[in-house]
Design an enzyme around this catalytic site. Structure first.
Site, short mmCIF file in Angstrom:
data_model
loop_
_atom_site.label_atom_id
_atom_site.label_comp_id
_atom_site.label_asym_id
_atom_site.label_seq_id
_atom_site.Cartn_x
_atom_site.Cartn_y
_atom_site.Cartn_z
N LEU A 107 38.08 27.19 47.93
CA LEU A 107 37.09 27.24 46.38
C LEU A 107 36.15 28.54 46.44
CD1 LEU A 107 37.26 23.98 47.78
CD2 LEU A 107 35.65 23.49 45.79
N GLY A 195 30.62 27.70 47.08
CA GLY A 195 32.03 28.37 47.91
C GLY A 195 32.18 27.53 49.45
N SER A 196 33.65 27.40 49.34
CA SER A 196 33.97 26.32 50.46
C SER A 196 35.58 26.30 50.50
CB SER A 196 33.38 24.99 50.42
OG SER A 196 33.54 24.77 48.94
N ARG A 197 36.00 25.21 51.39
CA ARG A 197 37.18 25.04 51.56
C ARG A 197 37.29 23.58 51.66
NH1 ARG A 197 40.15 27.61 56.62
NH2 ARG A 197 40.55 25.63 57.45
#
Length: 234
Positions: A107, A195-197
């Protein structure tokens, strides 16, 4: 009258609601904007832009989830960054040593950050792991970054691992659910700020439909079909 009604509907649909978790950030930004406009207009415009971005970041659109047994939908908006077979789940999932398939969705700060259940079922295990904040696209982020892990057991007994991973900018994962909660596919389960996964751990013989580089829409894009279910896209 009908034309006017349709126009109003179109305008209304263009505005996506903000998740309640974002209200305080938007409120702080709005107050800072008003204050700075009184004393430093240039900073006021900067605060105004940041406030608009906060409202955009915390948007929470409605989604229509495919209703068919065995489908695994994306838990997050973003880009499919990896599909890796023959991996072991991280120890916090407590899924043993069986080899699984990992599907990762990255993301960016411009994606919707509301995370949704990839399958319906019951949360049989959840844990929060404190860690580092490396770039979430790196492989080592799965084991070293701060993360929230869930294990969802479907009605047929299949266990799916879901791991929300913080990134370089992300500093907070906010879970909405916990141990023992029953979920519908597509239900909101958490939020990652900035912001990430998200990693999904699936049985190795799942029929994976997601491809690296594909843009995924949470609760709507079908990434896999679980073993024993009819195959194909919804």
């Amino acid at each position: 009258m009908d034309d006017r009604h349709n126009l109003l509907d179109t305008i209304a649909n263009a505005f996506v609601p903000i998740h309640p978790d974002g209200y305080k950030f938007v409120a702080i930004g709005a107050i800072a904007t008003l204050v700075f406009f009184l004393f430093a207009p240039t900073l006021g415009w900067l605060c105004a832009l940041l406030t608009v971005f906060c409202a955009y970041f915390f948007r929470d659109p409605e989604r229509v989830t495919p209703d068919r047994p065995g489908l695994v939908v994306s838990a997050a908006d973003g880009k499919v960054s990896a599909v890796v077979e023959d991996v072991m789940a991280p120890r916090e999932l407590a899924l043993g040593t069986a080899e699984l398939t990992r599907v990762s969705v990255f993301l960016s700060v411009f994606d919707v950050h509301i995370i949704r259940a990839p399958v319906g079922g019951k949360i049989i295990h959840s844990t929060y792991v404190h860690g580092a904040f490396f770039n979430a696209e790196l492989d080592k982020a799965s084991e070293e970054n701060e993360r929230q892990a869930f294990v969802i057991e479907t009605k047929s007994g299949t266990k799916i691992g879901v791991v929300l991973i913080a990134g370089l900018v992300a500093r907070r994962i906010v879970p909405f659910v916990g141990d023992g909660d029953s979920l519908e596919a597509g239900q909101r389960i958490g939020l990652i700020r900035f912001g990430s996964r998200v990693d999904l751990y699936l049985p190795q013989d799942s029929d994976v439909l997601g491809e690296v580089g594909q843009t995924a829409i949470s609760a709507e894009t079908v990434l896999a079909v679980l073993p024993g279910e009819a195959k194909g896209r919804a």
